[in-house]
Design a protein around this motif. Structure first.
Motif, short mmCIF file in Angstrom:
data_model
loop_
_atom_site.label_atom_id
_atom_site.label_comp_id
_atom_site.label_asym_id
_atom_site.label_seq_id
_atom_site.Cartn_x
_atom_site.Cartn_y
_atom_site.Cartn_z
N LEU A 280 0.84 -1.19 0.00
CA LEU A 280 0.00 0.00 0.00
C LEU A 280 0.88 1.24 0.00
CD1 LEU A 280 -2.89 1.08 0.15
CD2 LEU A 280 -2.68 1.10 2.62
N LEU A 324 -5.95 -1.81 -4.37
CA LEU A 324 -6.93 -2.09 -3.32
C LEU A 324 -7.24 -3.58 -3.25
CD1 LEU A 324 -9.42 0.89 -3.59
CD2 LEU A 324 -7.65 0.48 -1.90
N LEU A 328 -6.28 -5.23 0.35
CA LEU A 328 -7.32 -5.53 1.33
C LEU A 328 -7.39 -7.01 1.69
CD1 LEU A 328 -10.13 -3.01 0.33
CD2 LEU A 328 -8.55 -2.95 2.28
N ALA A 331 -4.44 -7.95 3.81
CA ALA A 331 -4.48 -7.42 5.18
C ALA A 331 -5.46 -8.22 6.02
CB ALA A 331 -4.86 -5.94 5.15
N VAL A 332 -6.67 -8.46 5.47
CA VAL A 332 -7.66 -9.24 6.22
C VAL A 332 -7.14 -10.65 6.45
CG1 VAL A 332 -9.99 -10.16 6.15
CG2 VAL A 332 -9.54 -7.85 5.33
N SER A 362 -5.93 -11.65 -4.06
CA SER A 362 -4.95 -10.57 -4.13
C SER A 362 -4.11 -10.69 -5.39
CB SER A 362 -4.11 -10.55 -2.85
OG SER A 362 -2.82 -10.98 -3.09
#
Lengths: 407, 235
Positions: A280, A324, A328, A331-332, A362
């Motif tokens: 990111l 994104l 995301l 990260a989750v 991802s």
């Protein structure tokens, strides 16, 4: 990773930096030939270095994997570019010193210092034991949270006011950001519970947490500079890149400050959350900000516009959505992985298997980003061919770099 | 007034603080660390790795094993490291600086896609099993996400009626009739390195736990930790 950092982000950053120094100083770029020489050396170093890694010559240190025969060329190339940049700064005709120049000056100086230190004490004359790890962490943190932040923020504070046609909301805030970032951000990011004396992770965690101060200050400065002008994003394509980059910086900055806290690191260290935050920061913030700068600079250098401006929009969409979708799920998934790993009753392999779905999603994001990058290449090649250049076969990164250097 | 020199100096000192704090100070504190006496065996710790294992360290580096495997165990109770059996010290602190004194590069790793390997040499003491794992991870761990490292092995066709050589992997169950799989030097070096990975010696920095509670880990390799003499750290 090495290709992204040294192949694209640092080179594009240096190119944009030279442009900003020349423009802010109302002067011409000094020492053109050494800079072009430096850029060629740099690219040779990166190519040779990456081939070396593939051939098994990696040094084994994070972000410093390139073997010496690559990194030496990178360092000399950097020095040549740096000399050109310093001469340009020295020959400025506009005496008022802007915060962007402050960021640029410190960045120029700091990379030479950290790179030389890391190469000397890790590759040439390695220190002993876990200190190698500590030094490596110090280097990575300073390149990422200080050098790239200097370049990205310097560019944002230079270009955003230009696009919204209003001066930067607060010059003092950006000076304040500079000093707090230099002071707090430059401490190493040693994670808690590393096999090192406890003072290192403690001070690191404090530094990382205090880095929230410049991050939030940057957020407010961008917010107030752009206030009421968000509609300008519809007309001006480059502004979108900067706006997205600033958002990514804030998000990555908050995540980076929190993830070194002892209670958080207990779960998140060693998981996919860490690469998600890095991506990111490096792609969402640095690379996309620099895309915007490239799209602004290249037409002005060549004196013509992009043949298909719509493609710039498409590049933005692909890159922004791509990053994104990449970040995301990772990260989750990382949070889930951390909880799974800390629950010893769950078999290790099962925790890893449960990550696969997150990784697949991802990878889709990765694909979108790759498409965005190809589009940047296509756009640059099309404007180049339009300008009658025949150097289309050269590597696209080298192209952007050399063109910027010739400004 | 020209603010340039002042700005330069101020920036220089601010950045130099980071350098002094995180490059010079750690070096002064730990840069000259020497081997210490182990509280478990009384020998000097760490011992230099044998030659094969030192070569294997370079195979580990060249193949980027440290991208997915860490070699650092966080303290007992901090995360699941110890509960998963990755730590071998019956102490609060697990990994310490001494464990890496002879490592170059020291590959502590930053990500765990695979399990921690700081004590793999204690968990798996059979070199052949390690080699099979490298050749086909799923053969040993059916759910493993590790990629196979087949290029570290040579596959020969067996002549009819000839037995596989003594070095060939015992892969009959994997269904390669008529072939033998022989590890290359690099594979053997890597296995030797993995076998040499262990950090179980109790040191001054890792005082043994003082509780007399029954050990949570029955398969503790160092069984001497409850001996009366070792319960207090030496001065």
């Amino acid at each position: 990773m090495n290709a992204l950092i040294y192949g694209f982000a640092m080179q594009a950053g240096l190119g944009v930096l030279l442009w900003m120094l020349a423009h802010l100083g109302r002067t011409r770029l000094q020492a053109g030939p050494p800079i072009i020489m430096g850029a060629i050396l740099w690219n040779m170093g990166v190519s040779v270095g990456i081939l070396g890694i593939l051939a098994g010559d990696s040094t084994g240190y994070q972000w410093l994997e390139m073997p010496r025969y690559g990194s030496m060329q990178i360092f000399v190339g950097y020095l040549l570019i740096g000399v050109g940049a310093m001469l340009t700064l020295h020959n400025r005709r506009e005496r008022r010193f802007s915060s962007t120049q402050l960021f640029a000056l410190a960045a120029l100086f700091w990379f030479a210092w950290i790179y030389a230190t890391a190469q000397m004490l890790l590759v040439a004359h390695p220190v002993r034991g876990a200190l190698q790890f500590e030094l490596n962490t110090w280097y990575v943190n300073n390149l990422k949270n200080v050098w790239f932040a200097f370049i990205g923020l310097g560019a944002a504070f230079y270009f955003i006011p230009k696009f919204v046609q209003r001066p930067l909301y607060s010059h003092y805030t950006s000076t304040f950001i500079f000093w707090t970032l230099t002071l707090f951000g430059s401490w190493a990011a040693v994670p808690p519970a590393s096999p090192l004396p406890a003072w290192m992770p403690t001070i690191s965690g404090m530094g990382a947490f205090l880095t929230l101060v410049p991050v939030l200050a940057a957020a407010s400065n961008v917010r107030w500079t752009m206030r009421g002008k968000f509609s300008a994003m519809k007309e001006c394509r480059e502004l979108k890149f900067f706006w997205f980059g600033a958002l990514a910086y804030i998000l990555a900055g908050i995540a980076g400050a929190v993830m070194l806290l002892s209670g958080v690191s207990r779960t998140l260290n060693f998981t996919w959350f860490i690469p998600a935050q890095t991506e990111l920061f490096l792609y969402g913030f640095v690379a996309i900000t620099l895309f915007g700068a490239i799209y602004h600079i290249v037409p002005r250098l060549l004196g013509i516009g992009f043949p298909k401006p719509g493609m710039i929009c498409l590049n933005f969409l692909l890159s922004a959505i791509g990053v994104l979708i990449y970040v995301l799920p990772l990260a989750v998934g990382g949070i889930k992985q951390g909880h799974g790993l800390n629950d010893a009753s769950k078999p290790f392999a099962e925790v890893m298997l449960s990550m696969l779905m997150f990784l697949r999603v991802s990878t889709m994001g990765d694909l979108l980003m790759a498409l965005g990058n190809v589009l940047l290449l296509v756009n640059l090649l099309s404007i180049l061919s339009r300008a009658g250049k025949t150097s289309a076969s050269a590597a696209w990164a080298a192209n952007t770099k050399d063109l910027e250097a010739r400004a | 007034m020209n603010p340039g020199p002042l700005l330069f100096l101020a920036t220089f000192f601010t950045l130099a603080m980071s350098w002094f704090g995180f490059v010079l100070a750690p070096q002064l504190q730990l840069g000259n660390q020497q081997r210490v006496e182990s509280k478990t065996t009384g020998d000097l710790y760490p011992q230099m790795r044998p030659g094969m294992a030192r070569q294997g360290e370079q195979v580990y580096r060249a193949n980027g094993c440290n991208a997915c495997h860490t070699q650092q165990v966080r303290p007992k109770g901090y995360g699941g490291d110890y509960a998963r059996g990755w730590g071998a010290r019956d102490a609060m602190v697990q990994s310490v600086n001494e464990d890496y004194l002879y490592d170059h590069p020291a590959m502590l790793g930053t990500q765990r896609v695979g399990p921690d390997l700081a004590n793999i040499g204690l968990r798996q003491t059979n070199a052949t099993m390690l080699l099979v794992h490298l050749y086909n991870p799923q053969f040993v761990m059916p759910k493993s996400v590790m990629p196979p490292y087949r290029y570290l092995f040579e596959k020969h066709k067996l002549e009819v009626g000839k037995q596989p050589s003594a070095e060939a992997l015992p892969l009959d169950a994997a269904g390669t009739p008529g072939y033998e799989v022989v590890p290359t030097d690099a594979a053997r070096q890597l296995a030797a390195y993995l076998l040499s990975l262990h950090s179980d010696q109790l040191l001054f920095e890792t005082p043994p736990l003082k509780t007399n509670a029954p050990s949570v880990k029955p398969a503790q390799p160092a069984a001497t930790t409850n001996a009366p003499g070792t319960n207090t750290p030496a001065k």
